[in-house]
Scaffold this motif. Structure first.
Motif, PDB file in Angstrom:
ATOM      1  N   ASP A 161     -22.219 -33.499   6.491  1.00 29.11           N
ATOM      2  CA  ASP A 161     -22.957 -34.429   5.278  1.00 29.11           C
ATOM      3  C   ASP A 161     -24.550 -34.754   6.043  1.00 29.11           C
ATOM      4  O   ASP A 161     -24.436 -35.340   6.296  1.00 29.11           O
ATOM      5  CB  ASP A 161     -22.534 -34.850   4.574  1.00 29.11           C
ATOM      6  N   VAL A 162     -25.846 -34.018   5.441  1.00 24.65           N
ATOM      7  CA  VAL A 162     -27.091 -34.137   5.594  1.00 24.65           C
ATOM      8  C   VAL A 162     -27.393 -34.799   3.983  1.00 24.65           C
ATOM      9  O   VAL A 162     -27.517 -33.878   3.431  1.00 24.65           O
ATOM     10  CB  VAL A 162     -28.154 -33.499   5.788  1.00 24.65           C
ATOM     11  N   VAL A 163     -27.677 -36.039   4.346  1.00 28.21           N
ATOM     12  CA  VAL A 163     -28.591 -36.720   2.898  1.00 28.21           C
ATOM     13  C   VAL A 163     -29.584 -36.989   3.399  1.00 28.21           C
ATOM     14  O   VAL A 163     -29.751 -38.168   4.080  1.00 28.21           O
ATOM     15  CB  VAL A 163     -27.356 -37.564   2.529  1.00 28.21           C
ATOM     16  N   ARG A 164     -30.898 -36.437   2.610  1.00 32.10           N
ATOM     17  CA  ARG A 164     -32.099 -36.901   3.045  1.00 32.10           C
ATOM     18  C   ARG A 164     -32.910 -37.196   1.881  1.00 32.10           C
ATOM     19  O   ARG A 164     -32.344 -36.508   0.746  1.00 32.10           O
ATOM     20  CB  ARG A 164     -32.384 -36.508   4.311  1.00 32.10           C
ATOM     21  N   GLY A 165     -34.369 -36.862   2.192  1.00 32.61           N
ATOM     22  CA  GLY A 165     -35.596 -36.948   1.499  1.00 32.61           C
ATOM     23  C   GLY A 165     -35.637 -35.747   1.021  1.00 32.61           C
ATOM     24  O   GLY A 165     -35.379 -35.009   2.082  1.00 32.61           O
ATOM     25  N   ALA A 166     -36.066 -35.377  -0.264  1.00 32.29           N
ATOM     26  CA  ALA A 166     -35.924 -33.908  -0.842  1.00 32.29           C
ATOM     27  C   ALA A 166     -37.512 -33.255   0.005  1.00 32.29           C
ATOM     28  O   ALA A 166     -37.964 -31.826  -0.485  1.00 32.29           O
ATOM     29  CB  ALA A 166     -36.380 -33.761  -2.437  1.00 32.29           C
ATOM     30  N   ASP A 167     -38.347 -34.306   0.759  1.00 34.24           N
ATOM     31  CA  ASP A 167     -39.195 -33.628   1.301  1.00 34.24           C
ATOM     32  C   ASP A 167     -39.303 -32.472   2.392  1.00 34.24           C
ATOM     33  O   ASP A 167     -39.468 -31.373   2.699  1.00 34.24           O
ATOM     34  CB  ASP A 167     -40.645 -34.384   1.978  1.00 34.24           C
ATOM     35  N   LEU A 168     -37.823 -32.728   2.347  1.00 33.24           N
ATOM     36  CA  LEU A 168     -36.949 -31.551   3.644  1.00 33.24           C
ATOM     37  C   LEU A 168     -36.264 -30.523   3.040  1.00 33.24           C
ATOM     38  O   LEU A 168     -35.738 -29.937   3.538  1.00 33.24           O
ATOM     39  CB  LEU A 168     -36.523 -32.642   4.887  1.00 33.24           C
ATOM     40  N   LEU A 169     -36.563 -30.300   1.776  1.00 34.72           N
ATOM     41  CA  LEU A 169     -35.323 -29.422   1.329  1.00 34.72           C
ATOM     42  C   LEU A 169     -35.716 -28.127   1.539  1.00 34.72           C
ATOM     43  O   LEU A 169     -35.108 -26.422   1.565  1.00 34.72           O
ATOM     44  CB  LEU A 169     -35.619 -29.422  -0.186  1.00 34.72           C
ATOM     45  N   GLY A 170     -37.016 -28.158   1.992  1.00 36.63           N
ATOM     46  CA  GLY A 170     -38.343 -26.389   1.902  1.00 36.63           C
ATOM     47  C   GLY A 170     -37.818 -26.346   3.593  1.00 36.63           C
ATOM     48  O   GLY A 170     -38.260 -25.771   3.972  1.00 36.63           O
ATOM     49  N   SER A 171     -37.383 -27.354   4.360  1.00 35.51           N
ATOM     50  CA  SER A 171     -36.520 -26.910   5.821  1.00 35.51           C
ATOM     51  C   SER A 171     -35.515 -26.658   5.997  1.00 35.51           C
ATOM     52  O   SER A 171     -35.185 -25.984   6.600  1.00 35.51           O
ATOM     53  CB  SER A 171     -37.203 -27.999   6.669  1.00 35.51           C
ATOM     54  N   THR A 172     -34.723 -26.699   4.753  1.00 35.54           N
ATOM     55  CA  THR A 172     -33.592 -27.078   4.643  1.00 35.54           C
ATOM     56  C   THR A 172     -33.194 -25.206   4.984  1.00 35.54           C
ATOM     57  O   THR A 172     -32.224 -24.910   5.852  1.00 35.54           O
ATOM     58  CB  THR A 172     -32.253 -27.156   3.845  1.00 35.54           C
ATOM     59  N   PRO A 173     -33.841 -23.557   4.097  1.00 33.28           N
ATOM     60  CA  PRO A 173     -33.591 -22.500   4.328  1.00 33.28           C
ATOM     61  C   PRO A 173     -33.609 -21.838   6.290  1.00 33.28           C
ATOM     62  O   PRO A 173     -33.087 -21.735   6.352  1.00 33.28           O
ATOM     63  CB  PRO A 173     -34.301 -21.942   3.453  1.00 33.28           C
TER      64      PRO A 173
END
Ligand code: GLU
Length: 294
Positions: free
Chosen positions: A195-207
């Motif tokens: 489980d990766v829980v982190r800041g939404a600034d990294l949502l765009g890196s997730t794909p």
């Protein structure tokens, strides 16, 4: 599968209120699942690393009562693992050398496409079919076509066409360093992160990270991206935007502020230990985590 979470700060300065939110959310989610919580110091970006910041961050976490499990992993000790993953991609024909400078990339996409929200420029694929005699600077991933879908526990379904929105992204940087995207995927898998829980600034890196996981045949963790803290100008708190270090002398106040930022109601707690115990219970309730003994 037994839960393993992590907090992965870059040692570019002390923790500020924004990084504490990510630390607290990942800690609470791990503890609410009865899982392990690891700390990984992401010290690959040598020019940005600040001497001693790793120790400061670890001391701040201790002062907040955020006790981690096992040894702290330093990315600077992991070059061989990144090399191995890179070689796998290269041998599969999925990585190629790139000769472009930032300026060339900017010029070639001028008027063609916009910038990414982060201000990064999508790579237009100039070197996909060869370097045309120019010297290699970086290595990029040949991004597959089509939309990449991820399910985020906070944001829901997120889709991105990585090829057109980001382009073939960097695996090995022109300055001789492994790129964040590759390192994070290799380490999350090696540490068994579920489980990766982190800041939404990294949502765009997730794909991008999902694409790499799939190509390297590594498991996809579950993801949760929590709201980031912004300053009065609406910028993400960071060392670059002059964020203040959290006040380790008043740990309870810092935790309570982070808790409110995670959209929970405040409650009274006598100390950090009592706060974290109650916050873990409330976190489990909100996210309907069944394993947690109520
Ligand atoms: N090291 C990254 C940062 O401090 C976080 C990486 C991650 O959580 O995937 O922003």
């Amino acid at each position: 599968m037994a839960y393993v979470g992590r907090f992965a700060p870059s040692p570019t300065g002390p923790l500020h209120q924004g990084s504490l939110v990510a630390a607290l959310a990942s800690y609470l989610d791990a503890r609410a699942h009865g899982g392990r919580w690891l700390v990984r110091i992401e010290d690959l970006d040598a020019p940005r690393v600040v001497e001693g910041a790793d120790r400061t961050i670890l001391q701040q976490l201790q002062a907040m009562g955020l006790a981690w499990d096992g040894d702290v992993l330093y990315q600077s000790s992991r070059h061989a693992a990144y090399r191995e993953a890179f070689d796998t991609l290269r041998q599969a024909g999925a990585a190629y050398p790139c000769a472009c400078t930032r300026k060339e990339i900017a010029d070639s996409i001028l008027n063609l496409r916009g910038r990414l929200p982060s201000g990064e420029l999508p790579y237009p694929g100039t070197c996909r079919n060869g370097l045309n005699g120019r010297p290699a600077r970086a290595w990029r991933l040949r991004v597959p076509q089509g939309r990449t879908r991820i399910v985020d526990r906070w944001a829901g379904l997120v889709e991105q066409d990585v090829e057109s929105e980001v382009g073939d992204f960097v695996l090995f940087r022109a300055d001789g360093m492994w790129a964040y995207q590759l390192a994070v995927v290799v380490d999350d898998a090696a540490q068994g992160i579920t489980d990766v829980v982190r800041g939404a600034d990294l949502l765009g890196s997730t794909p991008r990270q999902k694409i790499l996981q799939d190509m390297l045949q590594l498991p996809n963790p579950r993801w949760m991206h929590v709201p980031i803290v912004v300053n009065a100008e609406g910028q993400k708190l960071s060392k670059q935007t002059g964020a203040a270090a959290i006040d380790a002398a008043r740990p309870l106040a810092a935790l309570e502020a982070a808790w409110r930022h995670l959209q929970f109601e405040p409650f009274q707690a006598a100390d950090v230990t009592a706060f974290l115990a109650e916050a873990t219970r409330r976190w489990a309730r909100r996210w309907q985590i069944e394993k947690f003994p109520a």
